[in-house]
Design a protein around this motif. Structure first.
Motif, short mmCIF file in Angstrom:
data_model
loop_
_atom_site.label_atom_id
_atom_site.label_comp_id
_atom_site.label_asym_id
_atom_site.label_seq_id
_atom_site.Cartn_x
_atom_site.Cartn_y
_atom_site.Cartn_z
N VAL A 158 -3.84 4.56 -0.92
CA VAL A 158 -4.60 5.24 0.17
C VAL A 158 -5.08 6.08 1.03
O VAL A 158 -3.91 6.73 0.92
CB VAL A 158 -4.73 3.92 1.19
CG1 VAL A 158 -5.44 4.65 2.31
CG2 VAL A 158 -4.52 3.11 0.96
N ALA A 159 -5.44 7.35 0.56
CA ALA A 159 -5.80 8.35 0.90
C ALA A 159 -6.07 8.79 2.23
O ALA A 159 -7.30 8.59 3.05
CB ALA A 159 -5.91 10.35 0.16
N VAL A 160 -5.57 9.11 3.58
CA VAL A 160 -5.74 9.92 5.23
C VAL A 160 -5.82 10.87 5.37
O VAL A 160 -4.91 11.65 5.73
CB VAL A 160 -5.81 8.37 5.76
CG1 VAL A 160 -5.85 8.35 7.16
CG2 VAL A 160 -5.19 7.49 5.48
N THR B 245 3.79 12.75 1.90
CA THR B 245 3.47 13.35 2.41
C THR B 245 2.17 14.14 1.27
O THR B 245 3.64 14.47 0.37
CB THR B 245 3.86 14.14 2.75
OG1 THR B 245 4.86 14.48 2.78
CG2 THR B 245 4.27 13.01 4.53
N VAL B 246 1.34 14.96 1.41
CA VAL B 246 0.99 15.32 0.43
C VAL B 246 0.79 17.10 0.78
O VAL B 246 0.45 17.06 2.41
CB VAL B 246 -0.89 15.28 0.44
CG1 VAL B 246 -1.45 16.48 -0.61
CG2 VAL B 246 -0.85 14.16 -0.60
N SER B 247 1.67 18.16 0.97
CA SER B 247 1.72 19.64 1.09
C SER B 247 0.35 20.47 0.50
O SER B 247 -0.69 21.23 1.88
CB SER B 247 3.14 20.03 0.53
OG SER B 247 2.59 20.11 -0.87
N ARG B 248 0.25 20.16 -0.41
CA ARG B 248 -1.29 21.04 -0.11
C ARG B 248 -2.20 20.68 -1.98
O ARG B 248 -1.51 19.12 -2.36
CB ARG B 248 -0.74 22.41 -0.94
CG ARG B 248 0.45 22.28 -2.22
CD ARG B 248 0.75 24.25 -2.24
NE ARG B 248 0.00 25.51 -2.75
CZ ARG B 248 0.31 25.78 -3.34
NH1 ARG B 248 0.85 24.87 -4.85
NH2 ARG B 248 -0.87 26.48 -3.92
N ALA B 249 -3.15 21.31 -1.75
CA ALA B 249 -4.27 20.30 -2.93
C ALA B 249 -4.00 21.62 -4.48
O ALA B 249 -4.78 21.99 -4.58
CB ALA B 249 -5.98 20.75 -2.27
N LEU C 121 1.28 -1.60 0.06
CA LEU C 121 -0.15 -0.18 0.16
C LEU C 121 0.67 1.98 -0.20
O LEU C 121 1.86 1.17 1.15
CB LEU C 121 -0.73 0.08 1.05
CG LEU C 121 -1.60 -0.86 0.97
CD1 LEU C 121 -2.65 -1.24 2.77
CD2 LEU C 121 -2.49 -1.58 0.39
N ALA C 122 0.24 2.06 -0.86
CA ALA C 122 1.50 3.44 -0.99
C ALA C 122 0.03 4.01 0.51
O ALA C 122 -1.42 4.49 -0.45
CB ALA C 122 1.15 4.21 -1.73
N LEU C 123 1.13 5.21 1.32
CA LEU C 123 -0.46 6.34 2.15
C LEU C 123 -0.08 6.89 1.94
O LEU C 123 1.43 7.24 1.97
CB LEU C 123 -0.95 5.06 3.25
CG LEU C 123 -1.88 4.66 3.98
CD1 LEU C 123 -1.41 2.77 3.53
CD2 LEU C 123 -2.25 4.32 5.10
N ALA C 124 -1.43 7.79 1.51
CA ALA C 124 -0.75 9.88 1.42
C ALA C 124 -1.83 10.56 2.41
O ALA C 124 -2.31 9.43 2.94
CB ALA C 124 -1.43 10.23 0.01
N VAL C 125 -0.77 11.17 3.50
CA VAL C 125 -0.82 11.60 4.30
C VAL C 125 -0.92 13.15 4.43
O VAL C 125 0.13 13.64 3.61
CB VAL C 125 -0.63 11.62 6.04
CG1 VAL C 125 -1.47 9.71 6.39
CG2 VAL C 125 0.78 11.29 5.95
N SER C 126 -1.05 13.77 5.26
CA SER C 126 -1.15 15.28 5.59
C SER C 126 0.42 15.59 6.06
O SER C 126 0.64 14.96 6.63
CB SER C 126 -1.73 16.54 6.17
OG SER C 126 -1.64 16.63 7.08
N ASP D 219 3.25 15.05 -8.21
CA ASP D 219 4.63 14.92 -7.33
C ASP D 219 4.44 13.74 -6.65
O ASP D 219 5.50 13.05 -5.97
CB ASP D 219 5.08 16.26 -6.67
CG ASP D 219 6.23 15.94 -5.37
OD1 ASP D 219 7.42 15.60 -6.06
OD2 ASP D 219 6.62 16.02 -4.32
N LEU D 220 3.40 14.15 -6.36
CA LEU D 220 2.59 12.40 -5.23
C LEU D 220 2.46 11.22 -6.24
O LEU D 220 3.27 10.26 -5.44
CB LEU D 220 1.34 12.40 -4.68
CG LEU D 220 0.82 11.59 -3.62
CD1 LEU D 220 1.83 11.30 -2.29
CD2 LEU D 220 -0.34 11.17 -3.54
#
Length: 356
Positions: free
Chosen positions: A94-96, A67-71, A39-44, A78-79
């Protein structure tokens, strides 16, 4: 007699309730979403650190955290590049988090050809389950068509920990369906645009549930209804392949505010709630507008331009600019085609009617 039907894309799993984030591994396995468990998990960048600590114990060991820096479009690309560059053979993204993380991850998942599972930690807007990613770009804010999430989990424990303003924002987003649907029906009458009855019924049911539901965001029952409504709104867009069931003059006004006043620190749902109530007032539907203003007031949401931090002249400018944000979309704003002076008079009348 022949029976005609259509196939509707829908999430394989939807879980709404307290503590459901811990069910993520079970959902992935039971629904055969992730076969390999990679799994790749994306979080802020902020609250994502705490979420990682809380969720790590329940997840398989072969997990990559990003990590996601901004929308923004750049952040979403980049993600996708980071996940691809890791070379780990992930089979699910998976986006949390909130809308920022989920929208960026939806776009990244589309670029990577991966299924997306959304684990929502607030209820700020209906992007939880929609086929649209709203991302900032060089020209302002754009809406990008993407596959909708294959799994949706809304953990009400995590929602309660989110800033109250982010939760209340979802109320304005859900209520704005009522105005968007009125615009869609207006366009059908005036331009012949087809209305998808199933999508409209889903969006209306979602909005009416929030409009009529007693309680506040402190009540789990209300939060569950709001979460249901936002998921249903997103699914309505998937059904008809357009944001029409949930986006009309209300969203045009919100997008105009974003473009004209980018430093304004208001939530999208807050702006949509005001835009929807104002558009309903423009239609002359006083009873519906009063109902919407009452609910916004009850939940401590903005009702007038002043509540958003805008002067009357600024809001007039936003209303005049609004049709330019969605060329080709027909709403009450395009129908009335008011002059700046006429918009000014309408806004003054609105404020005089609904100012607290």
């Amino acid at each position: 007699m022949a029976v005609l039907s259509r196939l509707i894309q829908a999430p394989a799993a939807v879980r709404i309730g307290s503590g459901v984030a811990s069910e993520l591994p079970t959902v992935l396995a039971d629904q055969r979403i992730s076969v390999s468990g990679k799994l790749a998990l994306a979080v802020s960048e902020g609250s994502g650190v705490r979420l990682r600590q809380r969720l790590s114990a329940d997840l398989p060991g072969d997990v990559g955290w990003f990590t996601v820096s901004r929308a923004s479009l750049d952040a979403a690309v980049d993600l996708a590049d980071q996940i691809r560059g890791a070379g780990a053979g992930y089979d699910t993204l998976v986006a949390v988090g909130g809308g920022k993380v989920i929208d960026a991850a939806k776009y990244a998942a589309a670029r990577l050809g991966l299924p997306l599972v959304a684990v929502a930690t607030n209820l700020a807007h209906d992007g939880i389950c929609s086929p649209v990613a709203t991302l900032q770009n060089d020209a302002g804010t754009g809406s990008y068509g993407v596959p909708s999430p294959i799994g949706v989990l809304v953990d009400l424990d995590l929602v309660r920990e989110a800033p109250a303003r982010f939760v209340r924002s979802g109320i304005g987003e859900a209520l704005s369906n009522l105005s968007a649907l009125a615009d869609w029906e207006l366009s059908h009458r005036e331009t012949g645009e087809q209305v998808d009855g199933l999508a409209a019924a889903m969006a209306r049911t979602a909005a009416e549930a929030v409009l009529r539901q007693p309680g506040t965001i402190a009540d789990e029952g209300f939060l569950a209804v709001l979460a249901d409504a936002l998921v249903l709104s997103g699914q309505a867009m998937t059904v008809c392949g357009t944001s029409r069931p949930s986006s009309g003059a209300c969203h045009e006004i919100s997008h105009a505010i974003d473009q004209l006043y980018p430093r304004l620190s208001t939530q999208h749902g807050e702006q949509c709630g005001v835009g929807a109530t104002f558009a309903t007032h423009l239609r002359g539907d006083a009873e519906r507008a009063a109902d919407m203003a009452r609910v916004l007031t009850h939940h401590e949401l903005p009702v007038t331009p002043g509540d958003l931090g805008l002067g009357i002249d600024q809001f007039v400018e936003a209303v005049a600019y609004a049709p330019r944000t969605r060329p080709g979309r027909y709403t009450i704003l395009e129908h009335l085609d008011l002059s700046p002076d006429e918009i000014h008079d309408a806004v003054k009348d609105y404020v005089a009617t609904y100012a607290r």
